[in-house]
Design a protein around this motif. Structure first.
Motif, short mmCIF file in Angstrom:
data_model
loop_
_atom_site.label_atom_id
_atom_site.label_comp_id
_atom_site.label_asym_id
_atom_site.label_seq_id
_atom_site.Cartn_x
_atom_site.Cartn_y
_atom_site.Cartn_z
N VAL A 684 -9.48 -8.42 -0.79
CA VAL A 684 -8.66 -7.36 -0.83
C VAL A 684 -7.77 -7.55 -2.14
O VAL A 684 -7.39 -8.22 -2.57
CB VAL A 684 -7.87 -7.72 0.45
CG1 VAL A 684 -6.82 -6.71 0.63
CG2 VAL A 684 -8.73 -7.66 1.81
N ASN A 685 -7.80 -6.20 -2.58
CA ASN A 685 -6.79 -5.97 -3.58
C ASN A 685 -5.65 -4.67 -3.49
O ASN A 685 -6.11 -4.46 -2.37
CB ASN A 685 -7.44 -5.73 -5.02
CG ASN A 685 -8.37 -4.47 -5.15
OD1 ASN A 685 -8.24 -3.78 -4.37
ND2 ASN A 685 -9.73 -4.65 -5.36
N GLU A 686 -4.79 -4.58 -4.22
CA GLU A 686 -3.79 -3.55 -4.03
C GLU A 686 -4.32 -2.09 -3.73
O GLU A 686 -3.60 -1.42 -3.12
CB GLU A 686 -2.79 -3.62 -5.10
CG GLU A 686 -3.67 -3.41 -6.59
CD GLU A 686 -2.45 -3.18 -7.59
OE1 GLU A 686 -2.66 -2.86 -8.84
OE2 GLU A 686 -1.43 -3.59 -7.38
N LYS A 687 -5.77 -1.67 -4.42
CA LYS A 687 -6.15 -0.53 -4.07
C LYS A 687 -7.04 -0.40 -2.81
O LYS A 687 -7.42 0.76 -2.49
CB LYS A 687 -7.01 -0.30 -5.24
CG LYS A 687 -6.36 -0.25 -6.62
CD LYS A 687 -7.34 0.10 -7.68
CE LYS A 687 -6.59 0.53 -8.90
NZ LYS A 687 -7.48 0.75 -10.18
N SER A 688 -7.28 -1.56 -2.07
CA SER A 688 -7.98 -1.57 -1.02
C SER A 688 -7.31 -0.88 0.21
O SER A 688 -5.99 -0.89 0.41
CB SER A 688 -8.31 -2.95 -0.52
OG SER A 688 -9.04 -2.97 0.79
N LEU A 689 -7.89 -0.04 1.15
CA LEU A 689 -7.60 0.66 2.31
C LEU A 689 -6.62 -0.41 3.27
O LEU A 689 -5.82 -0.13 3.94
CB LEU A 689 -8.58 1.39 2.93
CG LEU A 689 -9.03 2.65 2.14
CD1 LEU A 689 -10.06 3.26 2.71
CD2 LEU A 689 -7.85 3.66 1.84
N LEU A 690 -7.21 -1.81 3.16
CA LEU A 690 -6.86 -2.52 4.16
C LEU A 690 -5.43 -3.30 3.69
O LEU A 690 -4.82 -4.01 4.53
CB LEU A 690 -7.72 -3.80 4.29
CG LEU A 690 -9.14 -3.34 5.14
CD1 LEU A 690 -10.16 -4.67 4.99
CD2 LEU A 690 -9.08 -2.81 6.57
N CYS A 691 -5.10 -3.13 2.40
CA CYS A 691 -3.98 -3.97 1.90
C CYS A 691 -2.78 -3.57 2.61
O CYS A 691 -2.57 -1.93 2.81
CB CYS A 691 -3.91 -3.84 0.31
SG CYS A 691 -2.63 -4.74 -0.49
N ASN A 692 -1.90 -4.52 2.84
CA ASN A 692 -0.66 -4.19 3.54
C ASN A 692 -0.74 -3.66 4.84
O ASN A 692 0.41 -2.98 5.23
CB ASN A 692 0.17 -3.31 2.59
CG ASN A 692 0.61 -4.04 1.28
OD1 ASN A 692 0.72 -5.16 1.47
ND2 ASN A 692 0.46 -3.42 0.24
N LYS A 693 -1.86 -3.66 5.42
CA LYS A 693 -1.91 -3.20 6.86
C LYS A 693 -2.15 -4.45 7.83
O LYS A 693 -2.71 -5.39 7.59
CB LYS A 693 -3.19 -2.10 6.91
CG LYS A 693 -2.85 -0.61 6.45
CD LYS A 693 -4.03 0.02 6.38
CE LYS A 693 -3.79 1.53 5.89
NZ LYS A 693 -4.96 2.41 6.24
N THR A 694 -1.67 -4.25 8.92
CA THR A 694 -1.94 -5.21 10.10
C THR A 694 -3.29 -4.92 10.54
O THR A 694 -3.95 -3.79 10.64
CB THR A 694 -1.01 -5.05 11.39
OG1 THR A 694 -1.39 -3.63 11.89
CG2 THR A 694 0.48 -5.16 10.85
N LEU A 695 -3.90 -5.77 11.40
CA LEU A 695 -5.42 -5.48 11.92
C LEU A 695 -5.40 -4.47 12.86
O LEU A 695 -6.31 -3.79 13.02
CB LEU A 695 -5.84 -6.82 12.39
CG LEU A 695 -6.15 -7.90 11.61
CD1 LEU A 695 -6.59 -9.26 12.32
CD2 LEU A 695 -7.12 -7.66 10.42
#
Length: 750
Positions: A684-695
């Protein structure tokens, strides 16, 4: 290393041709024999260097085969199959023995060769027939019970026949007295081994039960097997007899089924070596030279066994159809045929070419066995069409109620059976003690007391022996509770019966005196009247004292009976319904069948009342097992769930119909395409859609995926909570089906 190479060749060839036999739907034994023929020394395709070593392994193979056969054998089972199986096996064996004598003489074989030929021609293969019936789904047929019972008797006859033929071959002449002595010797040792084995072995197994695992039970069982083999050889019998006897003794213990299961792989291994070694002894040159005897013996074996087996079954009132099935099923030569042939060749009373000839006949008839079994139905239907109705009525007698014997006759049967059994068993034990004393105690006393004055050592030997014999003499002379009960009823019904009963009691005392005389004559060189009178007084006093304290012999008897019935007692405790029905309905055409309901059974979830069991097949469901829950006599409103186990009761025909209904309504499970499962690693990097999201916010489950672990700053978080927030630099393990993971990857990229 040559021995290791030979063994490797044998086992690899056995494995390859077993697979080929399975693919061609032929018995594996046939594959073993063909494998041995191809790798044997006669063709020279493979260098076999140690024929003697192979022979030794084959001898061990015979031991394990007979040991396993004994574990499947049961004296109680022998009694349950009744006289019908004995008559069927007896007619077949006697008839084929006579045919063998005739055919052997017509082919100008010697008398001894003809006798051995008669013995081996009367033996069918229990292993092959049971395997064929299992593969063809015929074990539930009405005739199968009698067929398997006949095979049990036939195996016992084969073991006895091997002993008698060995004795006959040793003397090389037919001496009736010698044969009777050998038969009596065989009976004596069989009873003695059985009594001692049933008394001691279960006690040891019960004491060591908590320490016994599969490894230890195998070691103990094989150790006992080879111990009995050694004892049999010391007694002058074959090793195969010893293995069979200890197997049948262990079969009566509570560990019998466990031992049979544990040594299964070992039996298969050495059995394969044995059958391959049999094939190695087949010489194609000899077969080419003696093709005519092979064809003659094949024809005689198949036709003769078919005729005599069918005749034996007809004589027991089995009816035409069942009798034809039994005749066609038994029409082949089994492993005992070439065991007996090998025995004759090893003892030098048969020419060497006979062994490969017999093996060739056995191979041919093994190959034809499934086809003969399948031919029974059309042949029986054809006989029903061509035979006159009067003949069919004679062959298929209607079932009539048998008149019960009178109460007095039944009591006499019970009394005499108990009486003679008691006399036989205690007589064998007393004779065994006398023989032990004669062969071991005098030399032992001479060693520990070489300066014995006069007959002092003889009196010591007599005293020790008599002390050991005293409980058994008491057991011989005393009347058991069963004898006393029957005697009282008989005297009440007719007071003249007391004279015959008193005569039977007097015979017991007479036999006790006979054993005393035998003990005296074997202990003292010269028995004077004084010595005899002293010994008689000692015996009378000992018996009178024993009558006042008879608890010892009672304990011995009770322990023996408890050991003998332990297996059935536990079975009644664990399976009360099954054992009760089997005991009460023994001898009638009422059987039990256990069926497990598969998850894909068409009527899963419906009640018993909705099932087609009762109104189509006619069976009753007497027990339903659901996990640890047991439902006895379930109601019609009871639903059926996957993996339920049903116990059904009915006739053979009803149970066959019941099993067919289950099979027809259980679709064959097709191969299921299980989606491929993968675990993907996502950085995961800062451009990833998962970044800064909870599961929970990422909603991975909608993609069919699941986060298994997160690696963050060297710390692994396994099975994170839905509120866990994915951060820049996290390494995420995502699990799911391959298609879901691919879709998820593409979604991330987009």
């Amino acid at each position: 290393m040559n021995f290791v190479t030979d063994l490797a060749i044998i086992l690899i060839a056995a494995g390859v041709f077993t697979v080929i036999s399975k693919a061609l739907k032929q018995p594996v034994i046939l594959g073993y024999i063909i494998a041995g023929f191809l790798v044997g020394p006669h063709l020279g395709l493979v260098p076999i260097s140690s024929a003697d070593a192979v022979y030794q392994w084959s001898e061990i193979g015979i031991i394990f085969l007979l040991f396993a056969l004994g574990l499947e054998f049961s004296f109680k089972k022998l009694l349950k199959v009744g006289s019908s199986a004995l008559v069927t096996a007896g007619v077949k064996c006697i008839g084929m023995f006579a045919v063998g004598l005739l055919v052997g003489s017509l082919m100008h074989w010697t008398m001894m060769e003809s006798i051995f030929l008669g013995g081996l021609l009367s033996m069918s293969s229990t292993t092959i027939i049971i395997k064929a019936y299992d593969d063809m789904g015929l074990k539930g047929r009405p005739h199968s019970t009698l067929l398997f019972g006949s095979l049990v008797f036939e195996d016992l006859i084969a073991v006895l026949l091997m002993v008698l033929l060995s004795t006959l071959a040793t003397s090389n002449k037919f001496a009736g007295v010698e044969m009777l002595i050998s038969l009596a010797k065989l009976g004596f040792f069989l009873i003695l081994w059985f009594l001692v084995g049933i008394y001691l072995i279960p006690l040891f197994l019960k004491w060591a039960h908590k320490y016994l695992n599969d490894e230890i039970i195998v070691i103990i069982a094989i150790g006992l097997c080879f111990l009995m083999v050694a004892l049999a050889e010391v007694a002058g019998f074959s090793s195969a007899l010893g293995a069979f006897v200890i197997g049948s003794i262990l079969a009566e213990t509570i560990e019998g089924e466990r031992i049979e299961h544990s040594i299964g792989s070992i039996k298969d291994l050495f059995g394969a070596i044995f059958f391959v070694s049999v094939g190695m002894m087949v010489d194609p040159v000899i077969i080419g030279q003696h093709w005519l005897p092979i064809l003659i013996l094949t024809f005689v074996a198949v036709l003769g066994i078919l005729v005599f087996s069918t005749l034996g079954a007809l004589l027991t009132g089995q009816g035409l159809k069942n009798s034809v099935h039994i005749g066609f099923s038994l029409a082949q030569l089994g492993e005992f045929a070439f065991i007996i042939a090998g025995l004759g060749c090893a003892m030098g009373v048969m020419r060497e070419f006979i062994y490969p000839v017999v093996v060739a006949v056995s191979v041919i008839t093994t190959f034809t066995t499934p086809y003969m079994i399948k031919a029974a139905d059309p042949v029986s239907d054809w006989l029903y069409r061509i035979l006159p109705p009067k003949v069919i009525n004679i062959l298929d007698p209607k079932t009539e109620d048998k008149k019960d014997s009178t109460a007095a006759q039944n009591e006499w049967k019970h009394l005499l059976k108990t009486y003679f059994l008691r006399v036989l068993l205690f007589g064998v034990l007393l004779l065994a003690v006398i023989l032990f004393s004669k062969n071991f105690l005098p030399s032992f006393m001479d060693k520990i007391n070489p300066q014995g004055i006069g007959t002092i050592n003889s009196w010591i030997v007599f005293g020790i022996t008599f002390i050991i014999m005293a409980p058994f003499i008491y057991g011989l002379t005393v009347n058991s509770k069963a004898e006393l009960t029957s005697a009282s009823l008989l005297i009440e019904s007719n007071r003249h019966n007391k004279w015959l009963i008193r005569a039977l009691v007097s015979i017991k005392y007479f036999l006790a005196v006979v054993f005393l005389i035998v003990l005296l004559t074997t202990t003292f060189k010269n028995v004077s009247i004084g010595v005899f009178l002293i010994a008689v007084v000692i015996m009378v006093l000992a018996i009178l004292l024993a009558r006042k304290s008879n608890y010892k012999i009672t304990i011995i008897e009770d322990q023996f009976i408890a050991n003998f019935n332990e297996k059935e007692r536990i079975a009644r405790k664990l399976r009360p319904v099954t054992t009760s029905l089997e005991d009460k309905l023994a001898g009638y055409n009422v059987q039990l069948a256990t069926v497990e309901i598969k998850p894909n059974f068409a009527f899963v979830g419906k009640t018993l009342r909705e099932m087609p069991f009762r109104h189509i097949s006619g069976v009753n469901i007497v027990e339903l097992m659901r996990g640890n829950q047991c439902i006895r006599v379930p109601r019609g409103s009871e639903p059926i769930y996957p993996n339920d186990i049903l116990l059904a009761v009915g006739t053979n025909e009803q149970l066959t119909s019941f099993q067919n209904i289950i099979a027809e309504n259980t679709p064959v499970e097709e191969n299921i395409n299980i989606p491929q499962f993968e675990v993907r690693i996502i950085n995961v990097n800062e451009k990833s859609l998962l970044c800064n999201k909870t599961l929970r916010e990422s909603d991975l489950r909608s993609y069919g995926c699941l986060v298994v672990s997160i690696l963050r700053e060297g710390k692994l978080i396994t099975n994170p909570t839905p509120e866990e927030r994915i951060q820049d630099g996290d390494r995420v393990w995502v699990a799911g089906e391959k298609e879901s993971c691919d879709w998820f990857d593409k979604s991330i990229e987009n």
